[in-house]
Enzyme design. Structure first.
Site, mmCIF file in Angstrom:
data_model
loop_
_atom_site.group_PDB
_atom_site.id
_atom_site.type_symbol
_atom_site.label_atom_id
_atom_site.label_comp_id
_atom_site.label_asym_id
_atom_site.label_seq_id
_atom_site.Cartn_x
_atom_site.Cartn_y
_atom_site.Cartn_z
ATOM 1 N N THR A 261 0.808 -1.145 -0.097
ATOM 2 C CA THR A 261 -0.003 -0.048 0.092
ATOM 3 C C THR A 261 0.753 1.290 -0.109
ATOM 4 O O THR A 261 2.198 1.164 0.191
ATOM 5 C CB THR A 261 -1.059 0.041 1.249
ATOM 6 O OG1 THR A 261 0.069 -0.197 2.495
ATOM 7 C CG2 THR A 261 -1.812 -1.079 1.251
ATOM 8 N N TRP B 173 -20.885 15.531 9.723
ATOM 9 C CA TRP B 173 -19.849 15.115 8.551
ATOM 10 C C TRP B 173 -19.953 15.935 7.319
ATOM 11 O O TRP B 173 -21.148 15.933 6.970
ATOM 12 C CB TRP B 173 -19.737 13.730 8.436
ATOM 13 C CG TRP B 173 -19.098 13.009 9.428
ATOM 14 C CD1 TRP B 173 -18.455 13.425 10.587
ATOM 15 C CD2 TRP B 173 -19.122 11.350 9.436
ATOM 16 N NE1 TRP B 173 -17.952 12.512 11.404
ATOM 17 C CE2 TRP B 173 -18.141 11.258 10.730
ATOM 18 C CE3 TRP B 173 -19.526 10.628 8.594
ATOM 19 C CZ2 TRP B 173 -17.994 9.903 10.967
ATOM 20 C CZ3 TRP B 173 -19.271 9.061 9.054
ATOM 21 C CH2 TRP B 173 -18.664 8.908 10.096
ATOM 22 N N LYS C 112 -14.995 17.267 10.119
ATOM 23 C CA LYS C 112 -16.163 17.251 11.120
ATOM 24 C C LYS C 112 -16.284 18.426 11.657
ATOM 25 O O LYS C 112 -15.734 19.210 12.155
ATOM 26 C CB LYS C 112 -15.242 16.231 12.337
ATOM 27 C CG LYS C 112 -15.350 14.789 11.590
ATOM 28 C CD LYS C 112 -14.346 13.870 12.573
ATOM 29 C CE LYS C 112 -13.918 12.702 11.914
ATOM 30 N NZ LYS C 112 -12.623 12.887 11.020
ATOM 31 N N GLU D 262 -5.996 -3.826 -0.896
ATOM 32 C CA GLU D 262 -6.325 -4.991 0.025
ATOM 33 C C GLU D 262 -7.280 -5.786 -0.720
ATOM 34 O O GLU D 262 -7.658 -6.919 -0.187
ATOM 35 C CB GLU D 262 -6.696 -4.397 1.314
ATOM 36 C CG GLU D 262 -5.681 -3.995 2.100
ATOM 37 C CD GLU D 262 -5.147 -2.738 1.861
ATOM 38 O OE1 GLU D 262 -5.601 -1.787 1.008
ATOM 39 O OE2 GLU D 262 -4.612 -2.011 2.884
HETATM 40 P P1 ADP Z 1 -3.497 3.014 -0.931
HETATM 41 O O1 ADP Z 1 -2.375 2.154 -1.312
HETATM 42 O O2 ADP Z 1 -3.256 4.508 -0.613
HETATM 43 O O3 ADP Z 1 -4.490 2.470 0.083
HETATM 44 P P2 ADP Z 1 -5.291 2.062 -2.794
HETATM 45 O O4 ADP Z 1 -4.866 2.113 -4.257
HETATM 46 O O5 ADP Z 1 -5.301 0.860 -2.066
HETATM 47 O O6 ADP Z 1 -4.173 3.090 -2.234
HETATM 48 O O7 ADP Z 1 -6.504 2.924 -2.565
HETATM 49 C C1 ADP Z 1 -7.783 2.352 -1.875
HETATM 50 C C2 ADP Z 1 -8.581 3.854 -1.505
HETATM 51 O O8 ADP Z 1 -8.803 4.579 -2.607
HETATM 52 C C3 ADP Z 1 -9.864 3.268 -1.063
HETATM 53 O O9 ADP Z 1 -9.699 2.916 0.384
HETATM 54 C C4 ADP Z 1 -10.628 4.693 -1.078
HETATM 55 O O10 ADP Z 1 -10.564 5.695 -0.159
HETATM 56 C C5 ADP Z 1 -10.024 5.284 -2.450
HETATM 57 N N1 ADP Z 1 -10.759 4.797 -3.597
HETATM 58 C C6 ADP Z 1 -10.628 4.047 -4.512
HETATM 59 N N2 ADP Z 1 -11.520 4.031 -5.558
HETATM 60 C C7 ADP Z 1 -12.226 5.070 -5.172
HETATM 61 C C8 ADP Z 1 -13.287 5.749 -6.039
HETATM 62 N N3 ADP Z 1 -13.962 5.353 -7.007
HETATM 63 N N4 ADP Z 1 -14.217 6.727 -5.006
HETATM 64 C C9 ADP Z 1 -13.588 7.314 -4.101
HETATM 65 N N5 ADP Z 1 -12.482 6.666 -3.488
HETATM 66 C C10 ADP Z 1 -11.999 5.564 -3.938
#
Ligand code: ADP
Length: 544
Positions: free
Chosen positions: A185, A442, A437, A330
C-alpha cells in the site's frame, strides 16, 4: 461413492496459455521506453514467457522467491508477471514514484531476490542498490540506459531470454493458496503494508471482473490499461484480458493527454482504465483540440472518486460510458462497480449521471457492509453513513510478515465511510481520515470537490478540514483553475450555493497552480493540511 469434477488447481500461467491457444494472433501493443511502438501477439508472448521462466530458474529463482519489478506498462512487464508466477515465484511490483528510502524499505521488508527494471528507473535503482539487503540479481529490461552502480552487476533481459529455448513447458503446479503477487500500500497512514495475491485470488478476481455487468470484457475489445501494472496489478487487467483474449494496448511511460489520445485513436481502443487525474489530462487535451473519440466506448474510473463533471464530460460530450469502480490494494482491487440496471438506464440524464458518481455494487464474491461507530450493522437505505467493511476470497486476510489485516470476525475494515442504497449501490462519502467534522456533523470532501469541479473554470479541487475554534473543523477548498480562466472566492461560492447544504460551503478558498499527487495518483491531503491547516483560522463564524 459420489462422483466429483477434476480437482485441478488454479494456475496463473493457464490464462496466458489459454490466450496463446485461442487468440494466438491477437496483438499486444506497447509504447516502449525505447520511444517506439512495439507489437507482439499472445502466441509470441507465451513463447517469450517460456524463455523467461527458464532464464529465471537458471538464475536460481525458485518457488516463493520474490522477483521485483520497477517497470511501466509494457509487454515486458506482462512477461515478468507470467514468467515469475508460472514457476511459483512471487512477482513483487514496486511503485517507481516512491522515494529511494521507501523503495529500500519495501524491498528489504518483502525480501526481494531479483530486481528487474526499465531503463527510466536506472538512477532510482542505482541510488537504492546500496541499501538493498536481499537482492542478488539486477536485470535491466532494455538497453537504452546503462546503470552504473558500484559493486552491482546488471544483467540484460533480452540476452537472458535469447539464451533460452522457447519450447512449451509442462508447467509446475504451485499451491493455489501460496503468494504469487505482492504489492505494498502507499503507506499514507504509517509504514506501507504488503498485500499478497495468490493464484486462487487472482483467477477468481479475473473471472468476476470480466463479467458483463462488471467490466464486460471480451475478445471484441481493445483495452488500454493506463492504470499502472506497478500498483495493484493494473486492476487485474493483465489477467482478465488474456482470459477473454482482448487486444491489449500498453501506454508505457507516455501518460500525458496527447500521447494517450493518439494511442487510443491509432489502435482503435474500445475501453480504457485509469485514475481520475489521468482522465483530467486526457479530457483537457481533447477539449483543447476539439477532438473526438472515434473508437472508445467505455472507460473505467477508480482509485479516487469520479466527480460529476468528469462523468458528464465522458458520457454527454463524448458518448463514452463511465464505469465507476471502487477497490483497494487490499481487495485485489476490484470490489464494486457501477453498471446500470435496465431501470436505471431509463432515468433522466441528470439522475443517471448522479447515480454514476456512486462507486457501484459489490461483485459476486465480495460482500460489503456498513457499520456504525458502535459496531451495529447499518441499513442499506442510501442514507445511513458508516464504515465500509468487506470480505471475500480476494480480500486481504494477513499482510506480508503476518501482520493481521482482517478483523477476528472475518471482515476487513476499509477505512472508508460510505452509504449503500436499497439496490446495493455503494457511495464513498470519504476516507475516515479525510471527512470534515464540522459541529458534530460530517461534510464529505469528495462531494464538495465534485461540486466545485462542475464550475467550468475549475480543473481540479481538493477539500480538507481546517481547525476551527467553534466548529471543530471547517472545509477549506483548494482549487486549480483551467489555463486562462479567472475566478474568485465569491464567484465560486455562488456556484456552490445551490449545489450543497449551506453549512457545507467552504470556510476558505485557496487557488494554487497544481495539487500534490501521491504515488498512485491520489491528491495528497496530508501535504495540503501541512500547508494550509495551521494556524487555526481567525474567523469565528462560519459563512452560513
Ligand atoms: P493505498 O495504497 O493508498 O491504500 P489504494 O490504491 O489501495 O491506495 O486505494 C484505496 C482507497 O482509494 C480506497 O480505500 C478509497 O478511499 C479510495 N478509492 C478507490 N476507488 C475510489 C473511488 N472510485 N471513489 C472514491 N475513493 C476511491
Amino acid at each position: 461413492m459420489d462422483g466429483h469434477p477434476m480437482p485441478m488447481p488454479l494456475r496463473v500461467i493457464d490464462l496466458l496459455r489459454h490466450a496463446a491457444r485461442n487468440h494466438p494472433q491477437v496483438e499486444i501493443v506497447s509504447r516502449r521506453v525505447e520511444g517506439d511502438v512495439h507489437r507482439t501477439t499472445y502466441a509470441d508472448t507465451y513463447r517469450r514467457v517460456c524463455r523467461l521462466a527458464r532464464a529465471l530458474e537458471a538464475l536460481g529463482i525458485a518457488r516463493g522467491d520474490k522477483v521485483a519489478t520497477l517497470a511501466w506498462n509494457t509487454y515486458r512487464h506482462l512477461e515478468l508477471y507470467y514468467g515469475s508466477m508460472a514457476i511459483g515465484a512471487v512477482c513483487h511490483t514496486l511503485n517507481p514514484r516512491l522515494t529511494v528510502d521507501q523503495l529500500v524499505w519495501i524491498c528489504n521488508h518483502g525480501g526481494d531476490r531479483m530486481l528487474c527494471f526499465d531503463a527510466s528507473f536506472a538512477p532510482l535503482v542505482a541510488a537504492a542498490a546500496p541499501g538493498l539487503q536481499t537482492v542478488t540479481t539486477f536485470v535491466l529490461l532494455s538497453r537504452t540506459a546503462a546503470m552504473t552502480a558500484p559493486q552491482v552487476e546488471v544483467l540484460d533481459y533480452e540476452e537472458l531470454l535469447a539464451r533460452q529455448s522457447d519450447a512449451d513447458i509442462d508447467w509446475p503446479t504451485p499451491d493455489e493458496n501460496a503468494p504469487c503477487g505482492l504489492c505494498y500500500t502507499s503507506g499514507t497512514t504509517g509504514d506501507p503494508k504488503g498485500v499478497c495475491y495468490t493464484p486462487r485470488s487472482t483467477l477468481l478476481h479475473a473471472w468476476a471482473s470480466a463479467l458483463p455487468d462488471v467490466l464486460a470484457l471480451s475478445a471484441q475489445d481493445t483495452v488500454l490499461p493506463v492504470v499502472p501494472m506497478f500498483h495493484v496489478n493494473a486492476w487485474g487487467l493483465p489477467f482478465s484480458l488474456p482470459m477473454v483474449g482482448a487486444k491489449i494496448v500498453f501506454p508505457g511511460p507516455a501518460l500525458d493527454g496527447k500521447s494517450l489520445y493518439e494511442l487510443c485513436e491509432a489502435e482503435r481502443v474500445t475501453m480504457a482504465a485509469g485514475v481520475p487525474t489521468i482522465w483530467l489530462g486526457l479530457l483537457e487535451h481533447v477539449r483543447a483540440q476539439g477532438a473526438r473519440f472515434n473508437s472508445l466506448r467505455r472507460t473505467v474510473i477508480g482509485g479516487a472518486a469520479a466527480g460529476e463533471a468528469m462523468v458528464r464530460a465522458f458520457e454527454l460530450e463524448h458518448g463514452v460510458r463511465v464505469l465507476h469502480g471502487w477497490g483497494m490494494t487490499e481487495t485485489s482491487p476490484v470490489a464494486a462497480l457501477n453498471q446500470f440496471t435496465p431501470r436505471q438506464q431509463a432515468l433522466s440524464v441528470d439522475a443517471r449521471v448522479r447515480l454514476q458518481t456512486k462507486q457501484g455494487r459489490e461483485l459476486f464474491g465480495v460482500e460489503m457492509r456498513l457499520e456504525a461507530e458502535d459496531g451495529h450493522v447499518l441499513e442499506r437505505d442510501g442514507a445511513s453513513t458508516g464504515r465500509l467493511l468487506v470480505r471475500g476470497p480476494w480480500v486481504v486476510q494477513t499482510y506480508q510478515g503476518g501482520v493481521s489485516g482482517a478483523r477476528a470476525d472475518g471482515w476487513f475494515d476499509t477505512g472508508d465511510i460510505a452509504t449503500i442504497d436499497a439496490d446495493g449501490f455503494m457511495q464513498i462519502v470519504d476516507r475516515a481520515k479525510d471527512v470534515v467534522k464540522s459541529g458534530g456533523e460530517w461534510i464529505s470532501s469528495i462531494a464538495l470537490e465534485s461540486a466545485a469541479m462542475t464550475h467550468p473554470a475549475v480543473l481540479e479541487a481538493a477539500v480538507i478540514g481546517i481547525p476551527h475554534p467553534k466548529w471543530d473543523e471547517r472545509p477549506l477548498l483548494v482549487c486549480v483553475l483551467r489555463p486562462g480562466q479567472a475566478l474568485d472566492r465569491a464567484q465560486l461560492l455562488a456556484h456552490l450555493q445551490p449545489l450543497v447544504a449551506k453549512w457545507w460551503l467552504p470556510e476558505a478558498v485557496e487557488f494554487v497552480n497544481a495539487l500534490p499527487h501521491g504515488a498512485t495518483g491520489k491528491v495528497l491531503k496530508a501535504v495540503l493540511r501541512e500547508r494550509f491547516a495551521a494556524p487555526p483560522l481567525q474567523q469565528t463564524s462560519p459563512v452560513y
